[in-house]
Design an enzyme around this catalytic site. Structure first.
Site, short mmCIF file in Angstrom:
data_model
loop_
_atom_site.label_atom_id
_atom_site.label_comp_id
_atom_site.label_asym_id
_atom_site.label_seq_id
_atom_site.Cartn_x
_atom_site.Cartn_y
_atom_site.Cartn_z
N ASP A 86 4.32 5.87 0.71
CA ASP A 86 4.21 6.21 2.13
C ASP A 86 5.46 6.91 2.66
O ASP A 86 5.37 7.88 3.41
CB ASP A 86 3.86 4.97 2.97
CG ASP A 86 4.84 3.82 2.76
OD1 ASP A 86 5.89 4.03 2.13
OD2 ASP A 86 4.53 2.70 3.22
N HIS A 127 7.17 -2.25 7.67
CA HIS A 127 7.84 -3.55 7.69
C HIS A 127 6.85 -4.66 8.06
O HIS A 127 6.85 -5.73 7.44
CB HIS A 127 8.98 -3.50 8.71
CG HIS A 127 9.94 -4.64 8.62
ND1 HIS A 127 10.95 -4.72 7.67
CD2 HIS A 127 10.05 -5.77 9.36
CE1 HIS A 127 11.63 -5.83 7.84
NE2 HIS A 127 11.10 -6.50 8.86
#
Length: 453
Positions: free
Chosen positions: A137, A156
């Site tokens: 990503d 995250h």
């Protein structure tokens, strides 16, 4: 370097960022963001990630692999956050499959004939694919020029959610008994979360995320995948044997241990699953001790205050489980989901405050019900059904709150940055115009409410 050393800003873009910041402050005051304060909305466009992964496996194998897949097989129209979400969905699917066959976690050892081994092979494959997509990503974001603070926070958050998926599936793969192995289960759930939280806490102060040469996102996930594959091939009985102790620990480690330690080693040796838990704790203590010592030496003991929420979560759950050991037996999955929700809420807030230069509030309101349960359960104030009902309500309420909070934060950050979360092709209208439109819509809604009343 900004306050607390938490953000890096490219000097060449400083003047442009200052203009955008002023505009964003005006939009914020007009639009009235709920989670982003004016100062947070001003700071987040200037945030720039700084970090490195020192793992040799990552640098020489996983990173080149991710780069190859991005360059050759990933369309430029695919948003980085879509890649992140795809990996999380795959891990969620693996979690649901294991949950279906092992609702109480220990079925693979207690009744192995009822649990097919392929589900752990699937979990192994899911973890490896998740790791690869997690590495892809960021490369896709840099390739398409779509890197943003939102992408970092989204990545995250997905990693935080995935923590419980991995831990629960490892516990099920080893067939740990809730009644007899509750401490090992607690270790395998809390320790990965603790490493995650400490790393985020360190980044909050230093402004950099530097993963050591052996770390959880790389070697930890690889070892977890191998654990699942071992269970698929050899069954959970392997983890309840003492082959590792007999072959390695007894001849090469035990002779050098102090007498006090030797006295507590069982006569039949230490099971393989227990060695996994012990190794996990030792690895954590080495990394955590170093990070805490360095951070506190530089930023003072006050930095320890922001470790309080996780310490409360870790030892609060341990206290409740010790006071009523049957809770985990009666509601194993509810307990896991509650711990996960509380962890995700605090660690994502810590990351958001890091990116927006806000002060993290260690006194988390969402932990208050856990404190109340910790006070009431030891004294038998609540009945068994009462405890179960409170636990379920607490868990459902936490996840509903977390989903709503996540949705609002994503909406606010995309409005400030002028981007979409899962679309890097369609341009978004000017930030100021979008903010004014939101303001007008908000005023219209308020006028409607006033007319009704």
């Amino acid at each position: 370097m900004c306050a607390k050393g938490k953000s890096l800003v490219c000097g060449s873009d400083e003047s442009n960022r200052v203009v955008d910041t002023t505009n964003n402050e005006n939009v914020t005051r007009k639009g009235g963001y709920y989670y982003l304060t004016p100062s947070a909305a001003a700071a987040i466009p200037k945030y720039q990630y700084a970090g490195a992964d020192l793992s040799l496996i990552y640098q020489h194998i996983l990173s080149p692999l991710a780069g190859f897949l991005v360059d050759n097989f990933t369309p430029r129209t695919v948003a980085p956050n879509t890649i992140t979400l795809l990996g999380l969905c795959l891990m969620f699917a693996a979690y649901c499959v294991v949950w279906y066959f092992c609702p109480n976690l220990d079925e693979y050892f207690a009744s192995p004939s009822s649990v097919p081994g392929w589900i752990f092979a699937f979990n192994c494959a899911s973890m490896l694919i998740y790791q690869t997509l997690d590495n892809m990503d960021g490369k896709q974001a840099r390739r398409t020029g779509s890197s943003s603070p939102l992408g970092l926070l989204f990545d995250h958050g997905c990693d935080a959610v995935n923590s419980i998926f991995g831990s629960a599936n490892w516990i099920a793969a080893m067939g740990l008994s809730i009644a007899d192995d509750s401490l090992a289960i607690w270790v395998l759930i809390i320790v990965p979360m603790m490493a995650f939280y400490i790393t985020t806490w360190e980044e909050y102060y230093t402004g950099k995320l530097v993963l050591p040469i052996i770390n959880g996102p790389t070697e930890g996930l690889l070892m977890g995948a191998m654990l699942s594959l071992t269970s698929a091939l050899m069954g959970a009985k392997f983890w309840h044997g003492t082959s590792w102790f007999d072959a390695v620990v007894a001849p090469y480690v035990v002779p050098f241990l102090p007498a006090v330690v030797n006295d507590i080693i069982p006569e039949n040796g230490i099971r393989n699953c227990d060695l996994v838990a012990i190794a996990t704790v030792i690895a954590l203590m080495q990394e955590v001790t170093m990070k805490v010592a360095i951070t506190c030496k530089k930023y003072g003991l006050k930095a320890m205050l922001n470790l309080m929420p996780f310490c409360f979560l870790a030892f609060g759950t341990l206290w409740v489980g010790s006071a009523d050991p049957s809770i985990l037996i009666r509601r194993p999955r509810t307990c896991l989901h509650l711990i996960s929700a509380l962890f995700v809420e605090m660690v994502t807030q810590l990351m958001l405050d890091h990116m927006t230069l806000e002060d993290f509030k260690p006194y988390r309101v969402v932990l208050a019900p856990l404190g109340i349960l910790a006070l009431l359960i030891p004294f038998g104030v609540l009945s068994t059904n009462g405890v179960d009902d409170c636990l379920l309500a607490y868990t459902v309420g936490m996840w509903v709150y977390l989903v709503v909070k996540t949705r609002v934060i994503i909406h606010e950050i995309t409005a400030v940055l002028g981007i979409w979360c899962f679309d890097i092709v369609t341009p978004r209208s000017n930030r100021i115009e979008a903010g004014e439109k939101d303001t007008i819509n908000g005023l219209d809604e308020r006028e409607k409410l006033l007319k009704v009343h």
